[in-house]
Design a protein around this motif. Structure first.
Motif, PDB file in Angstrom:
ATOM      1  N   MET A 246     100.529   8.210  62.204  1.00 11.09           N
ATOM      2  CA  MET A 246     101.327   8.044  61.329  1.00 11.09           C
ATOM      3  C   MET A 246     101.080   6.757  60.817  1.00 11.09           C
ATOM      4  O   MET A 246     100.294   5.967  61.082  1.00 11.09           O
ATOM      5  CB  MET A 246     102.968   7.691  61.975  1.00 11.09           C
ATOM      6  CG  MET A 246     103.496   9.113  62.246  1.00 11.09           C
ATOM      7  SD  MET A 246     103.969   9.995  60.623  1.00 11.09           S
ATOM      8  CE  MET A 246     103.402  11.742  60.667  1.00 11.09           C
ATOM      9  N   MET A 247     101.954   6.147  59.668  1.00  9.98           N
ATOM     10  CA  MET A 247     101.783   4.774  58.951  1.00  9.98           C
ATOM     11  C   MET A 247     103.001   4.137  58.731  1.00  9.98           C
ATOM     12  O   MET A 247     104.018   4.863  58.342  1.00  9.98           O
ATOM     13  CB  MET A 247     101.007   4.852  57.822  1.00  9.98           C
ATOM     14  CG  MET A 247     101.298   5.506  56.577  1.00  9.98           C
ATOM     15  SD  MET A 247     101.672   7.447  56.603  1.00  9.98           S
ATOM     16  CE  MET A 247      99.951   7.899  56.584  1.00  9.98           C
ATOM     17  N   PRO A 248     103.284   2.772  58.744  1.00  8.12           N
ATOM     18  CA  PRO A 248     104.509   2.112  58.046  1.00  8.12           C
ATOM     19  C   PRO A 248     104.519   2.631  56.792  1.00  8.12           C
ATOM     20  O   PRO A 248     103.673   2.777  55.907  1.00  8.12           O
ATOM     21  CB  PRO A 248     104.127   0.546  58.355  1.00  8.12           C
ATOM     22  CG  PRO A 248     103.077   0.449  59.199  1.00  8.12           C
ATOM     23  CD  PRO A 248     102.004   1.993  59.120  1.00  8.12           C
ATOM     24  N   LEU A 283     106.214  -2.182  50.747  1.00  9.82           N
ATOM     25  CA  LEU A 283     106.166  -2.368  52.334  1.00  9.82           C
ATOM     26  C   LEU A 283     107.174  -3.462  52.598  1.00  9.82           C
ATOM     27  O   LEU A 283     108.097  -3.350  53.434  1.00  9.82           O
ATOM     28  CB  LEU A 283     105.023  -2.141  53.316  1.00  9.82           C
ATOM     29  CG  LEU A 283     104.312  -0.990  53.196  1.00  9.82           C
ATOM     30  CD1 LEU A 283     103.191  -0.876  53.722  1.00  9.82           C
ATOM     31  CD2 LEU A 283     105.341   0.072  53.698  1.00  9.82           C
TER      32      LEU A 283
END
Lengths: 323, 240
Positions: A246-248, A283
């Protein structure tokens, strides 16, 4: 530390490279505010600061320090023997011994950064001074600050001995940039995205609802994830697929149909289907999304995402000639 | 062993490359690809996240040429497949780690339920769970948490309907066909059937995660007295 505020942790730019042992990158959830604060103080870009959430803290300084507050405005005041003065965001100030810096409630945005010349001095863990509260390590003893905590900051002469003072016009340009960026980030109501790893498994009606819909940020949001409330989405596999990296910025959809945006401290792997992924340039917005804010998702192309990032990077370099 | 299917590469977000392997292929292919990619200096590659059948590559966006990066990764994957051992099963260098496991009720709140769910005695569940050598497929979910392959099918049990807000540190758990160990007290939805005093993660250590991808794990049943003695003498003795 007189009063810690709602949730204050030591953060720097994070610890990339350890996802294979289950450790997320972490770091400041509004890294632009942190980077600008460090630049305003001629700090190393990896210097650690205090990340404050929704209600800022109150601090008594035992020795002089140069500080700057970036990110959301917390209505800060400086109490000295001479009286009380307001501390404007993004303007470096000098604090004397026994002075108190009192940050207050944040009413626009979520996170404010107290940056100190020389940076916060805590041991580095996995190469970073960032705190991972869920795992209890990093930063100040792996936890948010509490009343009575004594937080040390590095001697600026020792850490940046060759830093030359910035010319006044450049400093004020940086302050103006930091203030402008904070205003923009705290005012953002859309998140630009690219398709997620499992986008092609969502049915067309759900995809349409996701991109047309308005989602409300719920108070059950933190450094691990932003939980949203809005048009429900049918999740493939009843919300559970084989676990993968997963990733931010990953927009996950569990079986309940309400999306969760993974944030910097979120798990490194997960089994929720991912419908979209927030572009790198957006982000930092995750760090300033207030509960009850309504947001939308806006699809862009990879070329647009890259372009937005590069323009943001150029702007951050603070070249007075840049727009 | 038949050569693996070519891996599927897709970009996710603006800087992540997702490599999808054949889910039925031997895990050693992914492991070899992971090791090979870690050893190659690919421009802007910052991190790799292995999981069951995927490898996620994290790139820095500054200076990233997507086409160049994708090409470099494909070449590396081809090299890795060409170098793959011709015999299946585990790489020669894998380690076996014995995890002392206390199955006493005080350490295993869901053990009785799991037993009755399967019409087995507690002793039979313990015997089944502690018999195999498990393979660590990857570390994920939280620091040091191992995803273990090898749970006997007679113990496949659904996860809890409602996760616990707090799972005791060292809890040994199962869910579906998966098995794992919670290195630290975190929320968790898996069934807790044992507990270990072995510390699985120390952020200050040179190798913070005790277990890593490719290791083999065997659970060794110990008594409650032995478990409590281990806890008292280990660094985690202060954590309830």
């Amino acid at each position: 530390m007189l009063q810690p505020g709602l949730f204050t942790t030591v953060q720097d730019l994070g610890r990339p490279g350890h996802s294979a042992i289950g450790v997320p990158r972490g770091g400041a959830i509004d890294p632009l505010a942190l980077q600008l604060g460090n630049r305003l103080l001629a700090n190393d870009q990896h210097a650690a600061a205090l990340e404050m959430t929704l209600v800022g803290g109150a601090f008594e300084f035992t020795s002089s320090a140069q500080v700057v507050l970036t990110g959301a405005d917390s209505g800060a005041q400086l109490l000295t023997r001479q009286g009380v003065v307001a501390v404007p965001p993004a303007v470096p100030i000098t604090i004397g011994p026994a002075d108190q810096l009192r940050c207050g409630p944040i009413t626009r945005g979520v996170r404010s950064y107290l940056c100190i010349r020389g940076g916060i001095a805590v041991p580095a863990v996995l190469g970073s001074r960032s705190t991972l509260p869920a795992a209890g390590f990093g930063g100040f003893n792996g936890r948010p600050l509490l009343t009575g905590d004594l937080v040390e900051y590095a001697d600026p002469a020792a850490s940046s001995p060759n830093a030359t003072p910035r010319p006044p016009h450049a400093a004020s340009h940086l302050s103006a940039l930091a203030a402008a960026l904070a205003l923009e980030l705290t005012g953002r109501r859309s998140l630009r995205v690219l398709p997620g790893a499992h986008a092609d498994r969502f049915d067309p009606t759900s995809l349409a609802a996701f991109y047309a819909g308005e989602y409300t940020v719920t108070p059950r949001s933190d450094r691990a994830g932003i939980r949203l409330d809005g048009p429900a989405i049918n999740s493939p596999g009843d919300g559970r697929l084989t676990s993968e990296g997963m990733m931010p910025g990953a927009v996950q959809v569990p079986s309940g149909g309400q999306p969760i945006i993974l944030a910097p401290d979120g798990p490194t792997t997960g089994g929720y289907p991912v419908i979209a992924a927030i572009i790198t340039a957006d982000l930092p917005v995750l760090g300033q999304l207030r509960p009850l804010t309504k947001i939308r998702f806006e699809p862009v192309t990879r070329a647009q995402a890259r372009d937005l990032f590069l323009r943001q990077h150029e702007r951050l370099l603070g070249n007075p000639a840049s727009p | 062993m038949a050569p693996p299917e070519p891996a599927n590469l897709t970009w996710v977000g603006d800087r992540y490359l997702r490599i999808a392997f054949d889910p039925h292929a031997d895990p050693s292919h992914l492991q070899a690809a992971h090791a090979h990619l870690r050893s190659k200096p690919i421009s802007c590659l910052r991190d790799l996240t292995p999981a069951y059948a995927t490898l996620l590559l994290h790139f820095d966006l500054l200076g990233l040429d997507h086409d160049h990066a994708e090409h470099a990764v494909r070449v590396a994957l081809e090299d890795s497949a060409a170098l793959a051992p011709s015999v299946p099963s585990h790489p020669v260098a894998s380690r076996l780690i014995e995890v002392p496991a206390c199955y006493d009720q005080s350490c295993a709140p869901d053990l009785a339920d799991v037993a009755s769910h399967h019409g087995l005695s507690i002793g039979q569940v313990v015997a089944l769970h502690s018999a195999p050598e498990y393979l660590v497929r990857f570390i994920g979910f939280s620091p040091g948490f191992p995803y273990l392959q090898g749970l006997p099918s007679r113990l496949f049990t659904p996860r809890l309907a409602t996760p616990r807000p707090r799972v005791p540190e060292g809890s040994i758990a199962i869910a579906g066909d998966q098995a794992g160990i919670y290195p630290r007290a975190t929320p968790g939805g898996w069934r807790l059937i044992a507990r270990t005093a072995l510390s699985l993660f120390d952020p200050a250590a040179s190798s913070p995660s005790v277990l890593r991808l490719g290791d083999r794990v065997r659970f060794v049943p110990i008594s409650l007295a032995e478990f409590e003695s281990m806890r008292a003498s280990s660094s985690q003795g202060n954590n309830p």
